[in-house]
Design a protein around this motif. Sequence first.
Motif, PDB file in Angstrom:
ATOM      1  N   LEU A 198     -38.422  22.494 -10.253  1.00  0.00           N
ATOM      2  CA  LEU A 198     -38.044  23.113 -11.037  1.00  0.00           C
ATOM      3  C   LEU A 198     -38.899  24.730 -10.540  1.00  0.00           C
ATOM      4  O   LEU A 198     -39.747  24.609 -10.100  1.00  0.00           O
ATOM      5  N   GLY A 199     -38.700  25.416 -11.233  1.00  0.00           N
ATOM      6  CA  GLY A 199     -39.129  26.926 -11.152  1.00  0.00           C
ATOM      7  C   GLY A 199     -37.472  28.039 -11.033  1.00  0.00           C
ATOM      8  O   GLY A 199     -36.574  27.804 -11.100  1.00  0.00           O
ATOM      9  N   ALA A 200     -38.170  29.068 -12.227  1.00  0.00           N
ATOM     10  CA  ALA A 200     -37.586  30.166 -11.621  1.00  0.00           C
ATOM     11  C   ALA A 200     -36.329  30.675 -10.256  1.00  0.00           C
ATOM     12  O   ALA A 200     -36.946  30.620  -9.529  1.00  0.00           O
ATOM     13  N   PRO A 201     -35.542  31.593 -11.137  1.00  0.00           N
ATOM     14  CA  PRO A 201     -34.790  31.897  -9.619  1.00  0.00           C
ATOM     15  C   PRO A 201     -35.670  33.580  -8.672  1.00  0.00           C
ATOM     16  O   PRO A 201     -36.302  33.563  -9.127  1.00  0.00           O
ATOM     17  N   GLY A 202     -36.015  32.654  -7.693  1.00  0.00           N
ATOM     18  CA  GLY A 202     -36.437  33.256  -6.308  1.00  0.00           C
ATOM     19  C   GLY A 202     -38.884  33.044  -7.146  1.00  0.00           C
ATOM     20  O   GLY A 202     -39.181  33.880  -5.925  1.00  0.00           O
ATOM     21  N   SER A 203     -38.766  31.898  -7.002  1.00  0.00           N
ATOM     22  CA  SER A 203     -39.536  31.485  -6.915  1.00  0.00           C
ATOM     23  C   SER A 203     -40.202  30.975  -6.110  1.00  0.00           C
ATOM     24  O   SER A 203     -41.099  30.269  -5.514  1.00  0.00           O
ATOM     25  N   GLY A 204     -38.792  30.565  -5.317  1.00  0.00           N
ATOM     26  CA  GLY A 204     -39.456  29.795  -3.401  1.00  0.00           C
ATOM     27  C   GLY A 204     -39.374  29.029  -3.721  1.00  0.00           C
ATOM     28  O   GLY A 204     -39.393  28.348  -2.118  1.00  0.00           O
ATOM     29  N   LYS A 205     -38.587  27.986  -4.370  1.00  0.00           N
ATOM     30  CA  LYS A 205     -38.538  27.062  -4.286  1.00  0.00           C
ATOM     31  C   LYS A 205     -37.112  26.393  -3.314  1.00  0.00           C
ATOM     32  O   LYS A 205     -37.207  24.776  -2.761  1.00  0.00           O
ATOM     33  N   GLY A 206     -36.252  26.740  -2.665  1.00  0.00           N
ATOM     34  CA  GLY A 206     -35.434  26.527  -2.088  1.00  0.00           C
ATOM     35  C   GLY A 206     -35.929  26.655  -0.565  1.00  0.00           C
ATOM     36  O   GLY A 206     -35.764  25.389   0.002  1.00  0.00           O
ATOM     37  N   THR A 207     -37.144  27.286  -0.587  1.00  0.00           N
ATOM     38  CA  THR A 207     -37.115  26.961   0.424  1.00  0.00           C
ATOM     39  C   THR A 207     -38.485  25.882   1.270  1.00  0.00           C
ATOM     40  O   THR A 207     -38.694  25.987   1.778  1.00  0.00           O
ATOM     41  N   GLN A 208     -39.459  25.643   0.192  1.00  0.00           N
ATOM     42  CA  GLN A 208     -39.919  24.511   0.029  1.00  0.00           C
ATOM     43  C   GLN A 208     -39.042  23.123  -0.025  1.00  0.00           C
ATOM     44  O   GLN A 208     -39.711  22.107   0.344  1.00  0.00           O
ATOM     45  N   ALA A 209     -38.184  23.289  -0.846  1.00  0.00           N
ATOM     46  CA  ALA A 209     -37.182  22.191  -0.196  1.00  0.00           C
ATOM     47  C   ALA A 209     -37.114  22.096   0.927  1.00  0.00           C
ATOM     48  O   ALA A 209     -36.773  20.199   1.816  1.00  0.00           O
ATOM     49  N   LYS A 210     -36.151  22.617   1.912  1.00  0.00           N
ATOM     50  CA  LYS A 210     -35.630  22.470   2.852  1.00  0.00           C
ATOM     51  C   LYS A 210     -37.421  22.107   4.032  1.00  0.00           C
ATOM     52  O   LYS A 210     -36.838  21.698   4.748  1.00  0.00           O
ATOM     53  N   PHE A 211     -37.986  23.131   3.760  1.00  0.00           N
ATOM     54  CA  PHE A 211     -39.711  22.140   4.188  1.00  0.00           C
ATOM     55  C   PHE A 211     -39.823  20.655   4.152  1.00  0.00           C
ATOM     56  O   PHE A 211     -39.595  19.449   4.591  1.00  0.00           O
ATOM     57  N   LEU A 212     -39.690  20.596   2.932  1.00  0.00           N
ATOM     58  CA  LEU A 212     -39.817  18.662   2.399  1.00  0.00           C
ATOM     59  C   LEU A 212     -38.837  18.055   3.220  1.00  0.00           C
ATOM     60  O   LEU A 212     -39.236  16.411   3.793  1.00  0.00           O
ATOM     61  N   THR A 213     -37.369  18.429   3.074  1.00  0.00           N
ATOM     62  CA  THR A 213     -36.274  17.638   3.794  1.00  0.00           C
ATOM     63  C   THR A 213     -36.665  17.273   4.940  1.00  0.00           C
ATOM     64  O   THR A 213     -36.055  16.465   5.623  1.00  0.00           O
ATOM     65  N   ASP A 214     -36.734  18.543   5.645  1.00  0.00           N
ATOM     66  CA  ASP A 214     -37.388  18.268   7.549  1.00  0.00           C
ATOM     67  C   ASP A 214     -38.009  17.682   7.839  1.00  0.00           C
ATOM     68  O   ASP A 214     -37.769  17.345   8.478  1.00  0.00           O
ATOM     69  N   ARG A 215     -39.098  17.742   6.412  1.00  0.00           N
ATOM     70  CA  ARG A 215     -40.759  16.774   6.896  1.00  0.00           C
ATOM     71  C   ARG A 215     -40.305  15.316   6.635  1.00  0.00           C
ATOM     72  O   ARG A 215     -40.478  14.564   7.054  1.00  0.00           O
ATOM     73  N   TYR A 216     -39.778  15.498   5.363  1.00  0.00           N
ATOM     74  CA  TYR A 216     -39.438  13.672   5.180  1.00  0.00           C
ATOM     75  C   TYR A 216     -38.439  12.992   4.936  1.00  0.00           C
ATOM     76  O   TYR A 216     -38.056  11.832   5.040  1.00  0.00           O
ATOM     77  N   GLY A 217     -37.560  13.576   5.658  1.00  0.00           N
ATOM     78  CA  GLY A 217     -35.954  12.949   5.307  1.00  0.00           C
ATOM     79  C   GLY A 217     -35.094  12.944   4.293  1.00  0.00           C
ATOM     80  O   GLY A 217     -34.613  12.027   4.021  1.00  0.00           O
ATOM     81  N   ILE A 218     -35.760  14.236   2.986  1.00  0.00           N
ATOM     82  CA  ILE A 218     -34.823  13.157   1.795  1.00  0.00           C
ATOM     83  C   ILE A 218     -33.825  14.209   1.371  1.00  0.00           C
ATOM     84  O   ILE A 218     -34.414  15.425   1.282  1.00  0.00           O
ATOM     85  N   PRO A 219     -33.182  13.204   1.378  1.00  0.00           N
ATOM     86  CA  PRO A 219     -31.966  14.327   0.988  1.00  0.00           C
ATOM     87  C   PRO A 219     -31.774  14.916   0.397  1.00  0.00           C
ATOM     88  O   PRO A 219     -32.289  15.530  -0.953  1.00  0.00           O
ATOM     89  N   LEU A 220     -31.831  16.894   0.271  1.00  0.00           N
ATOM     90  CA  LEU A 220     -31.547  17.819  -0.514  1.00  0.00           C
ATOM     91  C   LEU A 220     -30.082  17.546  -1.679  1.00  0.00           C
ATOM     92  O   LEU A 220     -29.239  17.731  -0.674  1.00  0.00           O
ATOM     93  N   ILE A 221     -30.219  18.305  -2.483  1.00  0.00           N
ATOM     94  CA  ILE A 221     -29.503  18.271  -3.682  1.00  0.00           C
ATOM     95  C   ILE A 221     -29.566  19.752  -3.951  1.00  0.00           C
ATOM     96  O   ILE A 221     -30.271  19.900  -5.098  1.00  0.00           O
ATOM     97  N   SER A 222     -28.745  20.997  -3.531  1.00  0.00           N
ATOM     98  CA  SER A 222     -29.052  22.243  -3.912  1.00  0.00           C
ATOM     99  C   SER A 222     -28.343  22.420  -5.418  1.00  0.00           C
ATOM    100  O   SER A 222     -26.863  22.214  -4.726  1.00  0.00           O
ATOM    101  N   MET A 223     -28.016  22.539  -6.378  1.00  0.00           N
ATOM    102  CA  MET A 223     -27.052  22.545  -7.841  1.00  0.00           C
ATOM    103  C   MET A 223     -25.876  23.810  -7.779  1.00  0.00           C
ATOM    104  O   MET A 223     -25.274  24.134  -7.384  1.00  0.00           O
ATOM    105  N   GLY A 224     -27.638  24.841  -7.235  1.00  0.00           N
ATOM    106  CA  GLY A 224     -26.952  26.264  -6.285  1.00  0.00           C
ATOM    107  C   GLY A 224     -25.660  26.220  -5.104  1.00  0.00           C
ATOM    108  O   GLY A 224     -24.204  26.645  -5.197  1.00  0.00           O
TER     109      GLY A 224
END
Length: 218
Positions: free
Chosen positions: A6-32
Amino acid sequence: MRIILLGAPGSGKGTQAKFLTDRYGIPLISMGEILRNIVQKKSDLCLKIKKFINFGRLLPDSLIIDIVENYINYNNYRNKFLLDGVPRTIGQAIAMKNKGILIDIILEFVLSDALIIERTVGRRIHVPSGRIYHTKFKPPKYNDLDDITGEQLVIRKDDEKNIVHKRLREYHKNIVSIIEFYSKRSYMNNALYFKIDANRNINDINLELVNIFSQRLR
């Protein structure tokens, strides 16, 4: 693990989503990203979605959750995913629960509106490659031109200042009830909620997330 960011647009959550996906192999579902892919296709659904996106309005909850459920089922992500961009309303959160899309961890990235606006309105995109620039933080070598191809950079419609203001108002209007919903004991999964200060160095945020996940994965 089933995680929502969760986070407003521009809060950096997209950057952290990529980090978590790369590190833990969790599939990312980006609604955008899902919506942008749909919008590129000429269909009735594409035209319907464009009308909402272009004016910075949220899509109907029923439509959003149908798209998410179909995506999860098609890719067999029911028990492991990182969901970015949903839910954005309490209606979406309830609909997800009713459809059996349960959540284990909620990460909310918090940043002031002033900083979000500064980050967002300065963004410039090279559409063919997806490369992202910023007029202040990461400017191209030549004004509004991609460094590699020299092609014109564009401002995404939902990065325009008036649209950003609308999206922020929508976010603040909905976020409290969403967090309360997942915090209630009546929520089936006893989901864990973490509030992340997004006004920090990216590496510091990475480290906090690693600590959270290390405890969860024990």
